[in-house]
Every structure is written in C-alpha cells, then in structure tokens.
Enzyme design. Structure first.
Site, mmCIF file in Angstrom:
data_model
loop_
_atom_site.group_PDB
_atom_site.id
_atom_site.type_symbol
_atom_site.label_atom_id
_atom_site.label_comp_id
_atom_site.label_asym_id
_atom_site.label_seq_id
_atom_site.Cartn_x
_atom_site.Cartn_y
_atom_site.Cartn_z
ATOM 1 N N ARG A 188 22.363 89.939 42.519
ATOM 2 C CA ARG A 188 21.583 90.282 43.697
ATOM 3 C C ARG A 188 20.240 89.560 43.607
ATOM 4 N NH1 ARG A 188 23.624 95.138 41.506
ATOM 5 N NH2 ARG A 188 25.100 96.243 42.864
ATOM 6 N N LYS A 243 21.550 98.220 40.173
ATOM 7 C CA LYS A 243 21.229 99.477 40.841
ATOM 8 C C LYS A 243 21.403 100.645 39.887
ATOM 9 C CE LYS A 243 22.236 98.172 45.614
ATOM 10 N NZ LYS A 243 23.021 98.489 46.831
ATOM 11 N N HIS A 282 22.430 87.290 49.811
ATOM 12 C CA HIS A 282 23.633 88.078 49.534
ATOM 13 C C HIS A 282 24.903 87.300 49.877
ATOM 14 C CE1 HIS A 282 23.701 92.059 47.832
ATOM 15 N NE2 HIS A 282 24.787 92.373 48.518
ATOM 16 N N ARG A 312 26.332 85.894 46.850
ATOM 17 C CA ARG A 312 27.017 86.945 46.079
ATOM 18 C C ARG A 312 28.409 87.189 46.663
ATOM 19 N NH1 ARG A 312 26.069 91.552 42.759
ATOM 20 N NH2 ARG A 312 26.789 93.547 43.579
ATOM 21 N N HIS A 316 29.348 97.022 40.544
ATOM 22 C CA HIS A 316 29.662 98.090 41.489
ATOM 23 C C HIS A 316 30.066 99.348 40.726
ATOM 24 C CE1 HIS A 316 30.731 95.105 44.976
ATOM 25 N NE2 HIS A 316 29.437 95.350 44.888
ATOM 26 N N TYR A 347 36.251 92.577 49.279
ATOM 27 C CA TYR A 347 36.494 91.165 48.982
ATOM 28 C C TYR A 347 37.975 90.812 49.018
ATOM 29 C CZ TYR A 347 31.594 91.241 47.847
ATOM 30 O OH TYR A 347 30.233 91.410 47.932
#
Length: 290
Positions: free
Chosen positions: A141, A165, A236, A239, A262, A271
């Site tokens: 990111r 995150k 993004h 990514r 994730h 995806y």
C-alpha cells in the site's frame, strides 16, 4: 476523546482509519446537535435511520454510507462495553449493499510503459522508478511504502518488512529488478537528497524529508500522463495489478492473501474475478468464433 485514543492505542488502527472514523462521528454529533439530542442513551434506531437517510439525500457515495454504519456500530459497541449506554441503537441497522465494482488493473504492457516513464538520468526520476518498481513487485500500500525504513530492507535475502493495517507486520519478497533500482537509488540518489541530515526512512523528498502519500500520488499522475495510459491510475492500481498478474500466472489465493496482508481471504477473492474477466477478454479477442 477517549474513544479515539482507544482506536489508536488499543485497537492499533492506522491514522487514516482513525481519521475516517473520527470524521464520521463528527458528522453524526453535528446531526444530534441539530436535533437537540445531548444524551447518547436517548439515541434510538429511528434516529440512526434518519441520519443515514440524510446522508443518502446528500448524495453521498454508498461506500461512504457503509463506512458511516461501520463507524457508528463500533462506537456504540465501545459505549456499551464502557457502561455508558445500556442498549445498542445499531443492533437492527443493516448497511446498504456496496455496488459491485472491480478495481482498475493495468495490463503487463501498460505496467512496463509506466515503469519506463521516469527519467532515471535525474535523481528524482531514479527515485520514482525505484518506488514504482517496489510497488509493483510487492503490492505494498502507498502508506506502507512511505513508511519503509532502511532497517526494513533485507535486499540480500530478497525480502522487505512492512507494517500493514492493524499494526500487523509481514515480510514480503522483492524481485531482482526492484532490488536493482532500490540499490541504485540508495547509492546514487538518497545521499544527495539527505545532504547533511539524517533519516531512517527509505524514500525522501527533495528536502531530505520523508516522502508523503500526496507526493507519490502527484508523481504517479504525471508519469501516467506521460506514458499515455488513459485508465484512472492510483497507487492502489499497482497493488491491484500486482495481485491480478500473479494470480493469472498460477499463484495460490492464500499466498496472495499473505502477500497483500489481508486479514480475511474474502477481501482477496475480488482478484479471482479480475483474473476471470481478463481471461474472458483474451478469449473474446483471440478466439475465432468469440
């Protein structure tokens, strides 16, 4: 506010996430003030519904309203845990369904054109090439890229550490080409940008300070324009392209989940839709009876 401190310290949420939750709550408190409601225990489900209807009437995006619901849900859960209120007004509130939207992805040829765009004969051009190469090679990111420190680099092992995150650390492989450009940046450019200052961060601006998200956005937009790419490209997008391309080449979905950081594999599954769409495009283009 104690709640904001709780989000930062105990939940370990990123500054961007905390800022978003805070903005949502500011909007809600303003709505309550307009209604002359000062007691949180007096908030009912209908008041929440009225607030969400107001946001819809203001033509806010569905994604923004979904986030408002999430922000309020977490806030009232916190209020109950702290014993401030007894009943949760969010209990019977459902978030509106997000519109199905597949993110923009660059083709491999478009990625190659974009990567070749920065003028590497100039210091900032070489830096920008290293940034683009790293982003496409790792799927980091933009917030993770700007926070990479020298101690996070393990280039001899082909690895880089990052904090994602929820303050979760992960280790991501880096390809040889990206390593080459990062090493060139480290030896040829970074000392010039740093001058007589000191910094632990990998990527610096022309003042020798930590590069910002806005700086990467601005440089990327200029490179996309120069490359003649007409898609709406953001940091993004690289990514998304990283994840889609490695899936198309046979990577396991669980591996992609780990690489992207994730928490839930359902986030990664988008995806698979992208790679299927790409297969359909190839079929439509090359099959004689398509």
């Amino acid at each position: 506010m104690d709640y904001i401190h709780y989000l930062k310290v105990e939940r370990g949420l990123s500054e961007n996430t905390v800022s978003s939750y805070k903005n949502d709550l500011v909007q809600f408190v303003f709505f309550l003030e307009q209604k002359e409601i000062t007691d949180f225990s007096a908030i009912t489900r209908q008041i929440i519904v009225d607030f969400l209807e107001l946001e819809a009437n203001q033509q806010k995006a569905t994604s923004s309203i979904v986030r408002s619901v999430t922000s309020l849900r977490k806030f009232f859960q916190y209020m109950i845990e702290e014993g401030i209120i007894q009943n949760d007004p969010m209990e019977l509130i459902d978030a509106p369904k997000k519109n199905e939207h597949l993110p923009e992805v660059l083709s491999t040829s478009e990625v190659e054109r974009l990567l070749a765009t920065p003028d590497v004969s100039k210091p900032l051009g070489l830096r920008n090439r290293a940034i683009l190469e790293l982003m496409y090679a790792t799927g980091l990111r933009v917030s993770e890229v700007i926070n990479v420190q020298l101690a996070d680099l393990h280039l001899s092992l082909g690895l880089i550490q990052t904090i994602g995150k929820g303050q979760k650390e992960r280790i991501v492989p880096v390809g040889d080409k990206a390593i080459l450009w990062i090493e060139r940046y480290l030896s040829e450019v970074r000392p010039k940008l740093l001058k007589k200052q000191s910094s632990n961060f990998l990527f610096l601006n022309h003042h020798g300070k930590k590069l910002t998200r806005q700086g990467i956005w601005k440089n990327l937009k200029a490179d996309v324009l120069t490359a003649g790419i007409e898609k709406n490209v953001t940091p993004h997008t690289l990514r998304h392209s990283f994840a889609t391309h490695i899936l198309e080449n046979g990577a396991d979905l669980r591996i992609v989940q780990e690489l992207l950081g994730h928490a839930d594999i359902s986030t990664t599954q988008i995806y698979t839709h992208l790679s299927k769409r790409r297969l359909a495009e190839i079929y439509g283009k090359y099959h004689p009876r398509a």
